[in-house]
Design a protein around this motif. Sequence first.
Motif, PDB file in Angstrom:
ATOM      1  N   SER A 130       0.838  -1.189   0.000  1.00  0.00           N
ATOM      2  CA  SER A 130       0.000   0.000   0.000  1.00  0.00           C
ATOM      3  C   SER A 130       0.882   1.250   0.000  1.00  0.00           C
ATOM      4  CB  SER A 130      -0.937   0.010   1.207  1.00  0.00           C
ATOM      5  OG  SER A 130      -0.213   0.030   2.417  1.00  0.00           O
ATOM      6  N   ASP A 133      -3.209   6.295  -1.240  1.00  0.00           N
ATOM      7  CA  ASP A 133      -4.518   5.644  -1.292  1.00  0.00           C
ATOM      8  C   ASP A 133      -4.536   4.460  -2.250  1.00  0.00           C
ATOM      9  OD1 ASP A 133      -4.263   7.090  -3.626  1.00  0.00           O
ATOM     10  OD2 ASP A 133      -6.292   7.923  -3.578  1.00  0.00           O
ATOM     11  N   ARG A 135      -3.583   0.491  -3.143  1.00  0.00           N
ATOM     12  CA  ARG A 135      -3.378  -0.802  -2.471  1.00  0.00           C
ATOM     13  C   ARG A 135      -3.335  -1.913  -3.515  1.00  0.00           C
ATOM     14  NH1 ARG A 135      -7.039  -4.381   0.334  1.00  0.00           N
ATOM     15  NH2 ARG A 135      -8.732  -2.915  -0.092  1.00  0.00           N
ATOM     16  N   ARG A 142      -5.588  -8.021  -7.223  1.00  0.00           N
ATOM     17  CA  ARG A 142      -6.449  -6.849  -7.321  1.00  0.00           C
ATOM     18  C   ARG A 142      -5.720  -5.590  -6.865  1.00  0.00           C
ATOM     19  NH1 ARG A 142     -12.461  -8.711  -5.148  1.00  0.00           N
ATOM     20  NH2 ARG A 142     -12.912 -10.180  -6.834  1.00  0.00           N
ATOM     21  N   TRP A 144      -6.595  -1.403  -5.773  1.00  0.00           N
ATOM     22  CA  TRP A 144      -7.585  -0.390  -5.461  1.00  0.00           C
ATOM     23  C   TRP A 144      -6.915   0.961  -5.347  1.00  0.00           C
ATOM     24  CZ3 TRP A 144      -7.213  -5.098  -3.180  1.00  0.00           C
ATOM     25  CH2 TRP A 144      -8.329  -5.939  -3.191  1.00  0.00           C
ATOM     26  N   ARG A 145      -7.603   1.994  -5.777  1.00  0.00           N
ATOM     27  CA  ARG A 145      -7.219   3.357  -5.423  1.00  0.00           C
ATOM     28  C   ARG A 145      -8.383   3.937  -4.645  1.00  0.00           C
ATOM     29  NH1 ARG A 145      -4.041   8.245  -8.517  1.00  0.00           N
ATOM     30  NH2 ARG A 145      -3.788   9.407  -6.572  1.00  0.00           N
ATOM     31  N   SER A 147     -11.494   3.510  -2.747  1.00  0.00           N
ATOM     32  CA  SER A 147     -12.472   2.422  -2.800  1.00  0.00           C
ATOM     33  C   SER A 147     -12.690   1.905  -4.215  1.00  0.00           C
ATOM     34  CB  SER A 147     -13.814   2.905  -2.231  1.00  0.00           C
ATOM     35  OG  SER A 147     -14.310   4.005  -2.988  1.00  0.00           O
ATOM     36  N   ARG A 148     -11.978   2.493  -5.158  1.00  0.00           N
ATOM     37  CA  ARG A 148     -12.159   2.122  -6.577  1.00  0.00           C
ATOM     38  C   ARG A 148     -11.300   0.915  -6.940  1.00  0.00           C
ATOM     39  NH1 ARG A 148      -9.594   3.939 -11.389  1.00  0.00           N
ATOM     40  NH2 ARG A 148      -8.437   5.527 -10.217  1.00  0.00           N
ATOM     41  N   LEU A 149     -11.942  -0.155  -7.417  1.00  0.00           N
ATOM     42  CA  LEU A 149     -11.231  -1.348  -7.883  1.00  0.00           C
ATOM     43  C   LEU A 149     -10.762  -1.117  -9.312  1.00  0.00           C
ATOM     44  CD1 LEU A 149     -10.403  -4.330  -7.419  1.00  0.00           C
ATOM     45  CD2 LEU A 149     -12.647  -4.978  -8.323  1.00  0.00           C
ATOM     46  N   ASN A 151      -8.960  -2.624 -12.766  1.00  0.00           N
ATOM     47  CA  ASN A 151      -8.680  -3.851 -13.523  1.00  0.00           C
ATOM     48  C   ASN A 151      -7.391  -3.677 -14.320  1.00  0.00           C
ATOM     49  OD1 ASN A 151      -9.025  -6.395 -14.690  1.00  0.00           O
ATOM     50  ND2 ASN A 151     -10.131  -5.524 -16.431  1.00  0.00           N
TER      51      ASN A 151
END
Length: 225
Positions: A130, A133, A135, A142, A144-145, A147-149, A151
Amino acid sequence: MKILVIEDDLTTREFVARGLREHGFVVDEAEDGHQGLMMATSCEYQLIVLDRMLPQLDGLKVLAALRATENHTPVLILSAMDSVEDRVVGLTAGSDDYLIKPFALAELVARAKILVKRNQLVAIVSSEYSYDDLRLDIKSHRVWRGSRLINLQQKEFLLLQYLMEHVESVVSRMSLFESVWSYHFDPKTNVIDVHIANLRKKLELEGEPSLIHTVRGAGYVLRRV
């Protein structure tokens, strides 16, 4: 350790399979793209050796189908198509290495061992990184930035992982080539630039601060400025 060899030329397939078995690998063989795809998706392999020009289903379509189903088994492409453009297409399609025919068996075995070893190391290192923001989770593959996943393709994921492992340190293009593609690649190709550009687009939507920065003449760095 189990390897799948997908190659329509019987002589080449037997040559490769025999050489890998002599070095301790268990080898399954497929003679066309359709058979190879079915085997690759129904059994767990540590590496897939994939001919680019195959009957039924060509190698790049097999590769695309695997990556679309989130099958991240390392793939070594074999091909007589030897231009820089051909290699870039093969690598950006999601393969982990690209070996031009004719090739020395010793080189193929060496590259196979590198890919298998790297894949094993990924399984035992810390599973999550991480920064700010952002992860990245290796086990679930996976990112994330906030809460956004996000792809990501396989190479984009590996590039980001490497940058996060060296966060706020400048990493050279050559170190990225060696880490993500496991060997020295022609530094004049734009394969890194293409993947970095795609990665930036996915990570940095409008209003989000930039995280990946180009350091002219040196490489790239992951940091919040």
